[in-house]
Design a protein around this motif. Structure first.
Motif, PDB file in Angstrom:
ATOM      1  N   ASP A  44       0.784  -1.239   0.000  1.00  0.00           N
ATOM      2  CA  ASP A  44       0.000   0.000   0.000  1.00  0.00           C
ATOM      3  C   ASP A  44       0.814   1.286   0.000  1.00  0.00           C
ATOM      4  O   ASP A  44       0.266   2.361  -0.221  1.00  0.00           O
ATOM      5  CB  ASP A  44      -0.916   0.030   1.234  1.00  0.00           C
ATOM      6  N   GLY A  45       2.117   1.195   0.253  1.00  0.00           N
ATOM      7  CA  GLY A  45       2.905   2.390   0.489  1.00  0.00           C
ATOM      8  C   GLY A  45       3.539   3.008  -0.740  1.00  0.00           C
ATOM      9  O   GLY A  45       3.650   2.408  -1.802  1.00  0.00           O
ATOM     10  N   GLU A  46       3.947   4.251  -0.541  1.00  0.00           N
ATOM     11  CA  GLU A  46       4.656   5.027  -1.555  1.00  0.00           C
ATOM     12  C   GLU A  46       5.825   5.714  -0.861  1.00  0.00           C
ATOM     13  O   GLU A  46       5.698   6.170   0.269  1.00  0.00           O
ATOM     14  CB  GLU A  46       3.699   6.059  -2.148  1.00  0.00           C
ATOM     15  N   LEU A  47       6.961   5.788  -1.547  1.00  0.00           N
ATOM     16  CA  LEU A  47       8.137   6.403  -0.936  1.00  0.00           C
ATOM     17  C   LEU A  47       8.033   7.918  -0.946  1.00  0.00           C
ATOM     18  O   LEU A  47       7.576   8.506  -1.926  1.00  0.00           O
ATOM     19  CB  LEU A  47       9.405   5.961  -1.662  1.00  0.00           C
ATOM     20  N   GLU A  48       8.443   8.518   0.165  1.00  0.00           N
ATOM     21  CA  GLU A  48       8.455   9.969   0.282  1.00  0.00           C
ATOM     22  C   GLU A  48       9.737  10.381   0.992  1.00  0.00           C
ATOM     23  O   GLU A  48      10.344   9.582   1.705  1.00  0.00           O
ATOM     24  CB  GLU A  48       7.236  10.478   1.050  1.00  0.00           C
ATOM     25  N   ARG A  49      10.160  11.614   0.770  1.00  0.00           N
ATOM     26  CA  ARG A  49      11.360  12.126   1.434  1.00  0.00           C
ATOM     27  C   ARG A  49      10.977  12.482   2.866  1.00  0.00           C
ATOM     28  O   ARG A  49      10.003  13.180   3.107  1.00  0.00           O
ATOM     29  CB  ARG A  49      11.875  13.353   0.706  1.00  0.00           C
ATOM     30  N   ASP A  50      11.759  11.969   3.811  1.00  0.00           N
ATOM     31  CA  ASP A  50      11.471  12.161   5.228  1.00  0.00           C
ATOM     32  C   ASP A  50      12.776  11.976   5.992  1.00  0.00           C
ATOM     33  O   ASP A  50      13.831  11.879   5.381  1.00  0.00           O
ATOM     34  CB  ASP A  50      10.419  11.134   5.669  1.00  0.00           C
ATOM     35  N   GLU A  51      12.699  11.904   7.298  1.00  0.00           N
ATOM     36  CA  GLU A  51      13.868  11.609   8.113  1.00  0.00           C
ATOM     37  C   GLU A  51      13.733  10.218   8.692  1.00  0.00           C
ATOM     38  O   GLU A  51      12.639   9.775   9.051  1.00  0.00           O
ATOM     39  CB  GLU A  51      14.009  12.612   9.254  1.00  0.00           C
ATOM     40  N   TYR A  52      14.857   9.524   8.768  1.00  0.00           N
ATOM     41  CA  TYR A  52      14.921   8.214   9.399  1.00  0.00           C
ATOM     42  C   TYR A  52      16.196   8.201  10.236  1.00  0.00           C
ATOM     43  O   TYR A  52      17.294   8.352   9.693  1.00  0.00           O
ATOM     44  CB  TYR A  52      14.942   7.103   8.351  1.00  0.00           C
ATOM     45  N   LYS A  53      16.055   8.047  11.542  1.00  0.00           N
ATOM     46  CA  LYS A  53      17.183   8.059  12.469  1.00  0.00           C
ATOM     47  C   LYS A  53      18.097   9.261  12.231  1.00  0.00           C
ATOM     48  O   LYS A  53      19.303   9.134  12.084  1.00  0.00           O
ATOM     49  CB  LYS A  53      17.960   6.753  12.381  1.00  0.00           C
ATOM     50  N   ASP A  54      17.491  10.433  12.134  1.00  0.00           N
ATOM     51  CA  ASP A  54      18.188  11.714  11.970  1.00  0.00           C
ATOM     52  C   ASP A  54      18.888  11.885  10.619  1.00  0.00           C
ATOM     53  O   ASP A  54      19.710  12.766  10.459  1.00  0.00           O
ATOM     54  CB  ASP A  54      19.200  11.962  13.095  1.00  0.00           C
ATOM     55  N   ASN A  55      18.586  11.033   9.653  1.00  0.00           N
ATOM     56  CA  ASN A  55      19.146  11.160   8.311  1.00  0.00           C
ATOM     57  C   ASN A  55      18.027  11.440   7.316  1.00  0.00           C
ATOM     58  O   ASN A  55      16.908  10.950   7.474  1.00  0.00           O
ATOM     59  CB  ASN A  55      19.847   9.862   7.889  1.00  0.00           C
ATOM     60  N   THR A  56      18.330  12.200   6.263  1.00  0.00           N
ATOM     61  CA  THR A  56      17.369  12.395   5.185  1.00  0.00           C
ATOM     62  C   THR A  56      17.231  11.066   4.459  1.00  0.00           C
ATOM     63  O   THR A  56      18.232  10.398   4.185  1.00  0.00           O
ATOM     64  CB  THR A  56      17.856  13.483   4.215  1.00  0.00           C
TER      65      THR A  56
END
Length: 59
Positions: A28-40
């Motif tokens: 169901d998901g789509e990739l988006e720009r976000d933060e993961y463990k303080d990294n872009t």
């Protein structure tokens, strides 16, 4: 050792290429720009799985 300035631009282009693509980890998901463990990162908006992340060098 520091990395060339152009590598940041390459990382941003990579994340831009992944943005909007279907998530390979869930149906169901789509990739988006976000933060993961303080990294872009490119992260699934549904399951939260990161597909790519850019580590920022320590200062």
């Amino acid at each position: 050792m520091s990395k060339p300035q152009s590598s940041d631009g390459q990382h941003q282009r990579l994340l831009a290429l992944l943005e909007g693509r279907p998530c390979p980890a869930c149906p169901d998901g789509e990739l988006e720009r976000d933060e993961y463990k303080d990294n872009t990162a490119a992260v699934c908006d549904s399951c939260g799985t990161p597909q790519a992340q850019v580590w920022q060098p320590s200062q």
